[in-house]
Design a protein around this motif. Structure first.
Motif, PDB file in Angstrom:
ATOM      1  N   PRO A   1      10.489  -8.237   5.837  1.00  0.00           N
ATOM      2  CA  PRO A   1      10.183  -6.952   6.473  1.00  0.00           C
ATOM      3  C   PRO A   1      11.447  -6.104   6.595  1.00  0.00           C
ATOM      4  CG  PRO A   1      10.281  -8.683   8.105  1.00  0.00           C
ATOM      5  CD  PRO A   1      10.420  -9.351   6.762  1.00  0.00           C
ATOM      6  N   ASP A   2      11.266  -4.830   6.868  1.00  0.00           N
ATOM      7  CA  ASP A   2      12.424  -3.944   7.026  1.00  0.00           C
ATOM      8  C   ASP A   2      13.261  -4.330   8.245  1.00  0.00           C
ATOM      9  OD1 ASP A   2      11.900  -2.121   4.808  1.00  0.00           O
ATOM     10  OD2 ASP A   2      10.135  -1.528   5.975  1.00  0.00           O
ATOM     11  N   LYS A   3      12.601  -4.864   9.267  1.00  0.00           N
ATOM     12  CA  LYS A   3      13.318  -5.251  10.474  1.00  0.00           C
ATOM     13  C   LYS A   3      12.570  -6.395  11.155  1.00  0.00           C
ATOM     14  CE  LYS A   3      16.338  -4.543  13.870  1.00  0.00           C
ATOM     15  NZ  LYS A   3      17.701  -4.939  13.733  1.00  0.00           N
ATOM     16  N   GLU A   4      13.321  -7.365  11.662  1.00  0.00           N
ATOM     17  CA  GLU A   4      12.758  -8.430  12.482  1.00  0.00           C
ATOM     18  C   GLU A   4      13.169  -8.159  13.919  1.00  0.00           C
ATOM     19  OE1 GLU A   4      13.802 -12.374  11.184  1.00  0.00           O
ATOM     20  OE2 GLU A   4      13.163 -11.982   9.125  1.00  0.00           O
ATOM     21  N   VAL A   5      12.203  -8.239  14.835  1.00  0.00           N
ATOM     22  CA  VAL A   5      12.484  -8.016  16.248  1.00  0.00           C
ATOM     23  C   VAL A   5      11.867  -9.140  17.063  1.00  0.00           C
ATOM     24  CG1 VAL A   5      12.698  -5.505  16.053  1.00  0.00           C
ATOM     25  CG2 VAL A   5      10.447  -6.504  16.499  1.00  0.00           C
ATOM     26  N   LYS A   6      12.458  -9.413  18.219  1.00  0.00           N
ATOM     27  CA  LYS A   6      11.960 -10.493  19.072  1.00  0.00           C
ATOM     28  C   LYS A   6      10.784 -10.058  19.933  1.00  0.00           C
ATOM     29  CE  LYS A   6      16.500 -11.964  19.914  1.00  0.00           C
ATOM     30  NZ  LYS A   6      17.489 -12.068  20.938  1.00  0.00           N
ATOM     31  N   ASN A   7      10.704  -8.758  20.229  1.00  0.00           N
ATOM     32  CA  ASN A   7       9.670  -8.269  21.142  1.00  0.00           C
ATOM     33  C   ASN A   7       9.487  -6.759  20.970  1.00  0.00           C
ATOM     34  OD1 ASN A   7      11.863  -7.062  22.590  1.00  0.00           O
ATOM     35  ND2 ASN A   7      12.198  -9.035  23.594  1.00  0.00           N
ATOM     36  N   LEU A   8       8.570  -6.195  21.728  1.00  0.00           N
ATOM     37  CA  LEU A   8       8.299  -4.758  21.625  1.00  0.00           C
ATOM     38  C   LEU A   8       9.474  -3.910  22.088  1.00  0.00           C
ATOM     39  CD1 LEU A   8       4.566  -4.377  22.717  1.00  0.00           C
ATOM     40  CD2 LEU A   8       5.562  -3.835  20.503  1.00  0.00           C
ATOM     41  N   THR A   9      10.250  -4.430  23.030  1.00  0.00           N
ATOM     42  CA  THR A   9      11.426  -3.685  23.487  1.00  0.00           C
ATOM     43  C   THR A   9      12.389  -3.446  22.318  1.00  0.00           C
ATOM     44  OG1 THR A   9      11.228  -4.609  25.712  1.00  0.00           O
ATOM     45  CG2 THR A   9      13.376  -3.688  25.110  1.00  0.00           C
ATOM     46  N   GLU A  10      12.660  -4.487  21.543  1.00  0.00           N
ATOM     47  CA  GLU A  10      13.539  -4.334  20.375  1.00  0.00           C
ATOM     48  C   GLU A  10      12.922  -3.393  19.339  1.00  0.00           C
ATOM     49  OE1 GLU A  10      14.964  -7.925  18.565  1.00  0.00           O
ATOM     50  OE2 GLU A  10      15.904  -8.624  20.417  1.00  0.00           O
ATOM     51  N   ALA A  11      11.614  -3.470  19.164  1.00  0.00           N
ATOM     52  CA  ALA A  11      10.937  -2.571  18.218  1.00  0.00           C
ATOM     53  C   ALA A  11      11.095  -1.129  18.676  1.00  0.00           C
ATOM     54  CB  ALA A  11       9.461  -2.936  18.088  1.00  0.00           C
ATOM     55  N   TYR A  12      10.887  -0.889  19.950  1.00  0.00           N
ATOM     56  CA  TYR A  12      11.038   0.454  20.509  1.00  0.00           C
ATOM     57  C   TYR A  12      12.457   0.983  20.287  1.00  0.00           C
ATOM     58  CZ  TYR A  12      11.911   4.093  23.930  1.00  0.00           C
ATOM     59  OH  TYR A  12      12.305   5.259  24.520  1.00  0.00           O
ATOM     60  N   LEU A  13      13.452   0.175  20.601  1.00  0.00           N
ATOM     61  CA  LEU A  13      14.846   0.612  20.447  1.00  0.00           C
ATOM     62  C   LEU A  13      15.179   0.902  18.985  1.00  0.00           C
ATOM     63  CD1 LEU A  13      16.558  -1.796  22.992  1.00  0.00           C
ATOM     64  CD2 LEU A  13      16.182   0.675  23.240  1.00  0.00           C
ATOM     65  N   PHE A  14      14.676   0.085  18.078  1.00  0.00           N
ATOM     66  CA  PHE A  14      14.900   0.319  16.653  1.00  0.00           C
ATOM     67  C   PHE A  14      14.307   1.653  16.220  1.00  0.00           C
ATOM     68  CE2 PHE A  14      13.355   0.148  12.280  1.00  0.00           C
ATOM     69  CZ  PHE A  14      14.544  -0.060  11.600  1.00  0.00           C
ATOM     70  N   ILE A  15      13.063   1.896  16.591  1.00  0.00           N
ATOM     71  CA  ILE A  15      12.382   3.136  16.198  1.00  0.00           C
ATOM     72  C   ILE A  15      13.048   4.344  16.867  1.00  0.00           C
ATOM     73  CG2 ILE A  15      10.206   4.424  16.347  1.00  0.00           C
ATOM     74  CD1 ILE A  15       8.811   1.625  16.053  1.00  0.00           C
ATOM     75  N   LYS A  16      13.382   4.224  18.123  1.00  0.00           N
ATOM     76  CA  LYS A  16      14.031   5.315  18.853  1.00  0.00           C
ATOM     77  C   LYS A  16      15.343   5.712  18.187  1.00  0.00           C
ATOM     78  CE  LYS A  16      15.992   6.485  23.321  1.00  0.00           C
ATOM     79  NZ  LYS A  16      16.493   5.983  24.575  1.00  0.00           N
ATOM     80  N   ASN A  17      16.089   4.741  17.674  1.00  0.00           N
ATOM     81  CA  ASN A  17      17.396   5.005  17.089  1.00  0.00           C
ATOM     82  C   ASN A  17      17.339   5.249  15.582  1.00  0.00           C
ATOM     83  OD1 ASN A  17      18.815   4.763  19.553  1.00  0.00           O
ATOM     84  ND2 ASN A  17      18.618   2.554  19.433  1.00  0.00           N
ATOM     85  N   SER A  18      16.165   5.272  15.007  1.00  0.00           N
ATOM     86  CA  SER A  18      16.030   5.511  13.550  1.00  0.00           C
ATOM     87  C   SER A  18      16.053   6.994  13.230  1.00  0.00           C
ATOM     88  CB  SER A  18      14.716   4.929  13.042  1.00  0.00           C
ATOM     89  OG  SER A  18      14.755   3.517  13.108  1.00  0.00           O
TER      90      SER A  18
ATOM     91  N   ILE B   1       0.835  -1.208   0.000  1.00  0.00           N
ATOM     92  CA  ILE B   1       0.000   0.000   0.000  1.00  0.00           C
ATOM     93  C   ILE B   1       0.867   1.255   0.000  1.00  0.00           C
ATOM     94  CG2 ILE B   1      -1.674   1.343   1.355  1.00  0.00           C
ATOM     95  CD1 ILE B   1      -2.702  -1.474   2.354  1.00  0.00           C
ATOM     96  N   ARG B   2       1.867   1.255   0.875  1.00  0.00           N
ATOM     97  CA  ARG B   2       2.778   2.403   0.986  1.00  0.00           C
ATOM     98  C   ARG B   2       4.193   1.878   1.163  1.00  0.00           C
ATOM     99  NH1 ARG B   2       1.211   6.748   5.319  1.00  0.00           N
ATOM    100  NH2 ARG B   2       3.416   7.156   4.961  1.00  0.00           N
ATOM    101  N   ASN B   3       4.978   2.005   0.132  1.00  0.00           N
ATOM    102  CA  ASN B   3       6.350   1.508   0.162  1.00  0.00           C
ATOM    103  C   ASN B   3       7.203   2.224   1.212  1.00  0.00           C
ATOM    104  OD1 ASN B   3       8.337  -0.310  -0.852  1.00  0.00           O
ATOM    105  ND2 ASN B   3       9.300   1.453  -1.841  1.00  0.00           N
ATOM    106  N   ASP B   4       6.795   3.424   1.619  1.00  0.00           N
ATOM    107  CA  ASP B   4       7.579   4.178   2.595  1.00  0.00           C
ATOM    108  C   ASP B   4       7.304   3.766   4.045  1.00  0.00           C
ATOM    109  OD1 ASP B   4       4.973   5.304   2.410  1.00  0.00           O
ATOM    110  OD2 ASP B   4       5.694   7.179   3.290  1.00  0.00           O
ATOM    111  N   VAL B   5       6.357   2.878   4.265  1.00  0.00           N
ATOM    112  CA  VAL B   5       6.082   2.377   5.608  1.00  0.00           C
ATOM    113  C   VAL B   5       7.216   1.451   6.028  1.00  0.00           C
ATOM    114  CG1 VAL B   5       4.550   0.861   6.955  1.00  0.00           C
ATOM    115  CG2 VAL B   5       3.569   2.570   5.433  1.00  0.00           C
ATOM    116  N   THR B   6       7.739   1.672   7.215  1.00  0.00           N
ATOM    117  CA  THR B   6       8.775   0.793   7.754  1.00  0.00           C
ATOM    118  C   THR B   6       8.078  -0.354   8.485  1.00  0.00           C
ATOM    119  OG1 THR B   6      10.295   2.653   8.022  1.00  0.00           O
ATOM    120  CG2 THR B   6      10.791   0.645   9.269  1.00  0.00           C
ATOM    121  N   THR B   7       8.331  -1.568   8.018  1.00  0.00           N
ATOM    122  CA  THR B   7       7.663  -2.748   8.582  1.00  0.00           C
ATOM    123  C   THR B   7       8.574  -3.459   9.571  1.00  0.00           C
ATOM    124  OG1 THR B   7       8.395  -4.062   6.681  1.00  0.00           O
ATOM    125  CG2 THR B   7       6.184  -3.105   6.562  1.00  0.00           C
TER     126      THR B   7
END
Length: 195
Positions: free
Chosen positions: A178-195, A154-160
Motif C-alpha cells: 500500500p502507499d502507506k501503512e498505519v497503526k490506527n485511524l489517528t495515524e491515517a488522519y495525520l498522514f492525510i492532513k499532512n499530504s 481500479i484507479r492507480n491515483d487512489v492513495t491506499t
C-alpha cells in the motif's frame, strides 16, 4: 467486539447452548472467511435447535446500535469528525445492510447519505464507487490488503492506507504494497492532513 460476543454467549447459555465468548468469536471469524462478510442470519442459521423467538433475541443483539458501537475502534467517532474537516468522507462497507448500518449508527450523521456504500461484495461494487469520485483525490483506508490492492488496480491515483489494526492483520499475506501503512485511524488522519 468482545462485549458483543460475550452478550451472545450469555444469551445462548440461557437458551441451553453453551458457547464461550471465544467460540462465538471464532464462529463469526469463520463466517467472515467463508462469505467475505458477517451477517447475523448466517450465525443464527448455524443454531438450528433454537426457537424462532430465541433466534430473534440473538439477532437483536447483533442489530442493537448501542452494542454495535463496540465493533468500531474507540477513536473512530472523534476522528471521523476531524476527517470531515479535511474533505468529504465516505464509507465503503461489506456485509448486510441492517448489520452494517447498526455498526455505523454512531457516526452516520457525519456522512452525506450518498457517501455511504454497503455491499455484500465490496470488491465488485468498488469499480462503480471509485469511478463515481473520479474528480476527487481519494484516500482509501482499509484493514484488508486485498481491498486496497483492488482499489489500486481500479484507479492507480487512489492513495491506499493499510490500517494494521484488528484480528485479521497478522493473517494477511500479499505482495501488494500500500502507499502507506498505519497503526490506527489517528495515524491515517495525520498522514492525510499532512499530504
Amino acid at each position: 467486539r468482545k462485549d458483543v460476543f460475550q452478550k451472545v454467549s450469555h444469551a445462548l447459555h440461557s437458551m441451553g447452548t453453551k458457547k464461550t465468548t471465544d467460540e462465538v468469536e471464532k464462529t463469526v471469524d469463520d463466517l467472515i472467511k467463508k462469505y467475505g462478510f458477517f451477517a447475523p442470519e448466517l450465525f443464527i442459521d448455524l443454531l438450528k435447535h433454537l426457537s424462532p423467538k430465541d433466534k430473534q433475541k440473538i439477532k437483536e443483539i447483533y442489530t442493537n446500535t448501542e452494542d454495535m458501537k463496540n465493533f468500531l475502534y474507540k477513536e473512530t467517532v472523534e476522528l471521523i469528525e476531524k476527517f470531515t474537516k479535511l474533505g468529504e468522507v465516505g464509507v465503503l462497507s461489506q456485509g448486510r445492510t441492517e448489520f452494517q448500518m447498526a455498526k455505523i449508527a454512531s457516526i452516520y450523521d457525519h456522512f452525506h447519505k450518498d457517501r455511504i456504500h454497503i455491499a455484500e461484495n465490496k470488491r465488485a461494487e468498488m469499480v462503480n464507487i471509485l469511478n463515481k469520485y473520479f474528480n476527487y483525490k481519494v484516500y482509501y483506508i482499509d484493514d484488508k490488503l486485498t481491498m486496497l490492492e483492488a482499489a489500486k488496480k481500479i484507479r492507480n491515483d487512489v492513495t491506499t492506507l493499510w490500517i494494521k489494526q484488528g484480528l485479521s492483520v497478522k493473517k494477511q499475506k500479499s505482495a501488494f504494497k500500500p502507499d502507506k501503512e498505519v497503526k490506527n485511524l489517528t495515524e491515517a488522519y495525520l498522514f492525510i492532513k499532512n499530504s
